[in-house]
Motif scaffolding. Sequence first.
Motif, PDB file in Angstrom:
ATOM      1  N   CYS A  46      36.720  17.127  39.425  1.00  0.00           N
ATOM      2  CA  CYS A  46      35.575  18.082  39.168  1.00  0.00           C
ATOM      3  C   CYS A  46      34.339  17.022  38.819  1.00  0.00           C
ATOM      4  CB  CYS A  46      36.007  18.614  37.656  1.00  0.00           C
ATOM      5  SG  CYS A  46      37.223  19.706  38.015  1.00  0.00           S
ATOM      6  N   THR A  47      34.341  15.894  38.749  1.00  0.00           N
ATOM      7  CA  THR A  47      33.220  15.022  38.762  1.00  0.00           C
ATOM      8  C   THR A  47      33.038  13.876  39.802  1.00  0.00           C
ATOM      9  OG1 THR A  47      34.501  13.150  37.754  1.00  0.00           O
ATOM     10  CG2 THR A  47      33.819  14.929  36.532  1.00  0.00           C
ATOM     11  N   ILE A  48      31.907  13.320  39.791  1.00  0.00           N
ATOM     12  CA  ILE A  48      31.411  12.384  40.992  1.00  0.00           C
ATOM     13  C   ILE A  48      32.498  11.195  40.670  1.00  0.00           C
ATOM     14  CG2 ILE A  48      29.490  11.042  42.101  1.00  0.00           C
ATOM     15  CD1 ILE A  48      29.119  14.039  42.243  1.00  0.00           C
ATOM     16  N   LYS A  49      32.579  10.689  39.704  1.00  0.00           N
ATOM     17  CA  LYS A  49      33.633   9.612  39.212  1.00  0.00           C
ATOM     18  C   LYS A  49      34.958   9.907  39.737  1.00  0.00           C
ATOM     19  CE  LYS A  49      34.539   6.030  35.834  1.00  0.00           C
ATOM     20  NZ  LYS A  49      34.250   5.630  34.466  1.00  0.00           N
ATOM     21  N   GLY A  50      35.266  11.004  39.718  1.00  0.00           N
ATOM     22  CA  GLY A  50      36.543  11.548  40.188  1.00  0.00           C
ATOM     23  C   GLY A  50      36.852  11.467  41.731  1.00  0.00           C
ATOM     24  N   ILE A  51      35.784  11.541  42.462  1.00  0.00           N
ATOM     25  CA  ILE A  51      35.851  11.371  43.974  1.00  0.00           C
ATOM     26  C   ILE A  51      35.885   9.883  44.226  1.00  0.00           C
ATOM     27  CG2 ILE A  51      34.263  11.552  46.009  1.00  0.00           C
ATOM     28  CD1 ILE A  51      33.002  14.145  44.860  1.00  0.00           C
ATOM     29  N   GLN A  52      35.075   9.081  43.435  1.00  0.00           N
ATOM     30  CA  GLN A  52      35.170   7.594  43.516  1.00  0.00           C
ATOM     31  C   GLN A  52      36.709   7.172  43.586  1.00  0.00           C
ATOM     32  OE1 GLN A  52      32.242   5.599  41.433  1.00  0.00           O
ATOM     33  NE2 GLN A  52      30.892   5.456  43.134  1.00  0.00           N
ATOM     34  N   MET A  53      37.339   7.642  42.436  1.00  0.00           N
ATOM     35  CA  MET A  53      38.791   7.470  41.962  1.00  0.00           C
ATOM     36  C   MET A  53      39.766   8.084  42.872  1.00  0.00           C
ATOM     37  SD  MET A  53      38.488   7.968  37.990  1.00  0.00           S
ATOM     38  CE  MET A  53      37.743   6.693  36.642  1.00  0.00           C
ATOM     39  N   THR A  54      39.474   8.568  43.929  1.00  0.00           N
ATOM     40  CA  THR A  54      40.373   9.229  44.721  1.00  0.00           C
ATOM     41  C   THR A  54      40.241   8.883  46.287  1.00  0.00           C
ATOM     42  OG1 THR A  54      40.238  11.384  43.502  1.00  0.00           O
ATOM     43  CG2 THR A  54      41.305  11.535  45.637  1.00  0.00           C
ATOM     44  N   ARG A  56      40.324   8.218  50.246  1.00  0.00           N
ATOM     45  CA  ARG A  56      40.253   9.333  51.440  1.00  0.00           C
ATOM     46  C   ARG A  56      41.383   9.958  51.835  1.00  0.00           C
ATOM     47  NH1 ARG A  56      35.814   5.622  52.122  1.00  0.00           N
ATOM     48  NH2 ARG A  56      33.976   6.592  52.833  1.00  0.00           N
ATOM     49  N   ARG A  57      42.459   9.239  51.987  1.00  0.00           N
ATOM     50  CA  ARG A  57      43.628   9.762  52.266  1.00  0.00           C
ATOM     51  C   ARG A  57      43.985  11.040  51.456  1.00  0.00           C
ATOM     52  NH1 ARG A  57      49.394   6.323  52.895  1.00  0.00           N
ATOM     53  NH2 ARG A  57      50.694   8.306  53.558  1.00  0.00           N
ATOM     54  N   ALA A  58      43.993  10.764  50.208  1.00  0.00           N
ATOM     55  CA  ALA A  58      44.186  12.002  49.427  1.00  0.00           C
ATOM     56  C   ALA A  58      43.325  13.180  49.340  1.00  0.00           C
ATOM     57  CB  ALA A  58      44.366  11.320  48.033  1.00  0.00           C
ATOM     58  N   LEU A  59      41.857  12.671  49.658  1.00  0.00           N
ATOM     59  CA  LEU A  59      41.122  13.895  49.929  1.00  0.00           C
ATOM     60  C   LEU A  59      41.322  14.624  51.043  1.00  0.00           C
ATOM     61  CD1 LEU A  59      37.766  12.025  49.009  1.00  0.00           C
ATOM     62  CD2 LEU A  59      38.913  13.852  47.461  1.00  0.00           C
ATOM     63  N   CYS A  60      41.832  13.738  52.308  1.00  0.00           N
ATOM     64  CA  CYS A  60      41.914  14.594  53.594  1.00  0.00           C
ATOM     65  C   CYS A  60      43.148  15.484  53.252  1.00  0.00           C
ATOM     66  CB  CYS A  60      42.538  13.546  54.633  1.00  0.00           C
ATOM     67  SG  CYS A  60      40.918  12.770  55.192  1.00  0.00           S
ATOM     68  N   GLY A  64      41.859  22.205  53.933  1.00  0.00           N
ATOM     69  CA  GLY A  64      40.398  22.617  54.100  1.00  0.00           C
ATOM     70  C   GLY A  64      39.592  21.576  54.610  1.00  0.00           C
ATOM     71  N   LEU A  65      39.886  20.383  54.090  1.00  0.00           N
ATOM     72  CA  LEU A  65      39.041  19.052  54.108  1.00  0.00           C
ATOM     73  C   LEU A  65      39.369  18.216  55.198  1.00  0.00           C
ATOM     74  CD1 LEU A  65      38.326  17.975  50.513  1.00  0.00           C
ATOM     75  CD2 LEU A  65      36.763  19.758  51.705  1.00  0.00           C
ATOM     76  N   SER A  66      38.443  18.157  56.325  1.00  0.00           N
ATOM     77  CA  SER A  66      38.687  17.353  57.515  1.00  0.00           C
ATOM     78  C   SER A  66      38.057  15.878  56.954  1.00  0.00           C
ATOM     79  CB  SER A  66      37.932  17.846  58.434  1.00  0.00           C
ATOM     80  OG  SER A  66      36.576  17.898  58.525  1.00  0.00           O
ATOM     81  N   GLU A  67      38.391  14.851  57.899  1.00  0.00           N
ATOM     82  CA  GLU A  67      38.117  13.386  57.684  1.00  0.00           C
ATOM     83  C   GLU A  67      36.334  13.471  57.840  1.00  0.00           C
ATOM     84  OE1 GLU A  67      39.939  10.596  60.381  1.00  0.00           O
ATOM     85  OE2 GLU A  67      41.908  11.402  59.892  1.00  0.00           O
ATOM     86  N   ALA A  68      36.017  14.246  58.426  1.00  0.00           N
ATOM     87  CA  ALA A  68      34.395  14.271  58.913  1.00  0.00           C
ATOM     88  C   ALA A  68      33.839  14.728  57.410  1.00  0.00           C
ATOM     89  CB  ALA A  68      33.931  15.215  59.968  1.00  0.00           C
ATOM     90  N   LYS A  69      34.307  15.795  56.980  1.00  0.00           N
ATOM     91  CA  LYS A  69      33.812  16.184  55.552  1.00  0.00           C
ATOM     92  C   LYS A  69      34.087  15.487  54.265  1.00  0.00           C
ATOM     93  CE  LYS A  69      34.281  21.310  56.294  1.00  0.00           C
ATOM     94  NZ  LYS A  69      34.775  22.723  55.914  1.00  0.00           N
ATOM     95  N   LYS A  72      31.347  12.645  54.583  1.00  0.00           N
ATOM     96  CA  LYS A  72      30.407  13.200  54.009  1.00  0.00           C
ATOM     97  C   LYS A  72      30.312  13.276  52.415  1.00  0.00           C
ATOM     98  CE  LYS A  72      27.096  16.889  55.146  1.00  0.00           C
ATOM     99  NZ  LYS A  72      26.748  18.076  55.651  1.00  0.00           N
ATOM    100  N   ILE A  73      31.377  13.904  51.979  1.00  0.00           N
ATOM    101  CA  ILE A  73      31.609  13.873  50.449  1.00  0.00           C
ATOM    102  C   ILE A  73      31.503  12.563  49.864  1.00  0.00           C
ATOM    103  CG2 ILE A  73      33.216  14.612  48.604  1.00  0.00           C
ATOM    104  CD1 ILE A  73      34.203  16.689  50.462  1.00  0.00           C
ATOM    105  N   LYS A  74      32.298  11.263  50.495  1.00  0.00           N
ATOM    106  CA  LYS A  74      32.249   9.995  50.052  1.00  0.00           C
ATOM    107  C   LYS A  74      30.820   9.513  49.973  1.00  0.00           C
ATOM    108  CE  LYS A  74      36.590   8.610  48.551  1.00  0.00           C
ATOM    109  NZ  LYS A  74      36.792   7.869  47.582  1.00  0.00           N
TER     110      LYS A  74
END
Length: 359
Positions: A46-54, A56-60, A64-69, A72-74
């Motif tokens: 839910c936060t920008i810091k949360g994205i940094q803490m996750t 790329r593999r976990a985000l993929c 609904g989230l592709s590698e390209a997305k 872009k999010i990172k």
Amino acid sequence: MKEDQVVLEEPGFQDEDESLFQDIDLLQKHGINVADIKKLKSVGICTIKGIQMTTRRALCNVKGLSEAKVDKIKEAANKLIEPGFLTAFEYSEKRKMVFHITTGSQEFDKLLGGGIESMAITEAFGEFRTGKTQLSHTLCVTAQLPGAGGYSGGKIIFIDTENTFRPDRLRDIADRYNVDHNAVLDNVLYARAYTSEHQMELLDYVAAKFHEEAGIFKLLIIDSIMALFRVDFSGRGELAERQQKLAQMLSRLQKISEEYNVAVFVTNQMTADPGATMTFQADPKKPIGGHILAHASTTRISLRKGRGELRIAKIYDRPEAGGHGGAVGAGLQHLGCCHPAGRVAGLQDSSSSSCPSLT
């Protein structure tokens, strides 16, 4: 009135703590659509810091989230928070946000350097009936009370893995602090975990709740952290998988505590050490979870039984103590457990004359 003594929601305090993190909705300004942001929120990011803490593999792995997305999010997240270094002075300023929650015992607080620390995991381990669950219940009340250093109190989330949570205990402990029963119970969010997977999934809801009520929640309790892992994984054949899953959960707990500036308190069980008799150890029991749990916990408290109703707490490991902590003894009633008459009370000073001097 009793109701005034328990801190509920203070609008001003929430504004003060919102500076701790940047909302994930800010990604919209950098070309990330609302649908993708909702997907991230659905898994507790839910936060920008949360994205940094996750990773790329976990985000993929988010549906609904592709590698390209994800790339872009990172990239967008790095524009909002520079992933660089801080000076030690800058970090020391950041550490000033850390608060301590009292255990209700002055001697115990001294031992812990002020109480249960935020942005950290505090682990209490011991055999059955050493006061672990009672300490958890007591913290549910003391975390709501204003304390030292400008601490204003807040709400608590309690994850129960052993069906040991009892609201009636909170009522009795609230009596000791002369606070309203209903207000105390309303400020504790309870969840029962049934499997280790369910326990992990609940952390997504925890992160979402901490984000939803920014600055209001102060403490997350898990009693106990290893119970379900012992059930779901058995034998040496599944040990590696168990430790991997445990490491993932502890990493998530660490990130949540830092991201939202909350204290995390977990209890842990003991196990007999079969090899202890060969090395002539005085105590053949040890906390379960191995090195992974030992490294993840910032502060480790050993609770053991003394004579009669005496319980002894010892700092097993703490960064400030360099691994050489002291010890404090308290009667069972001083740890908030039952008096001889059966009444439950909150934590009291463990400097009682009934407590022996400890070296």
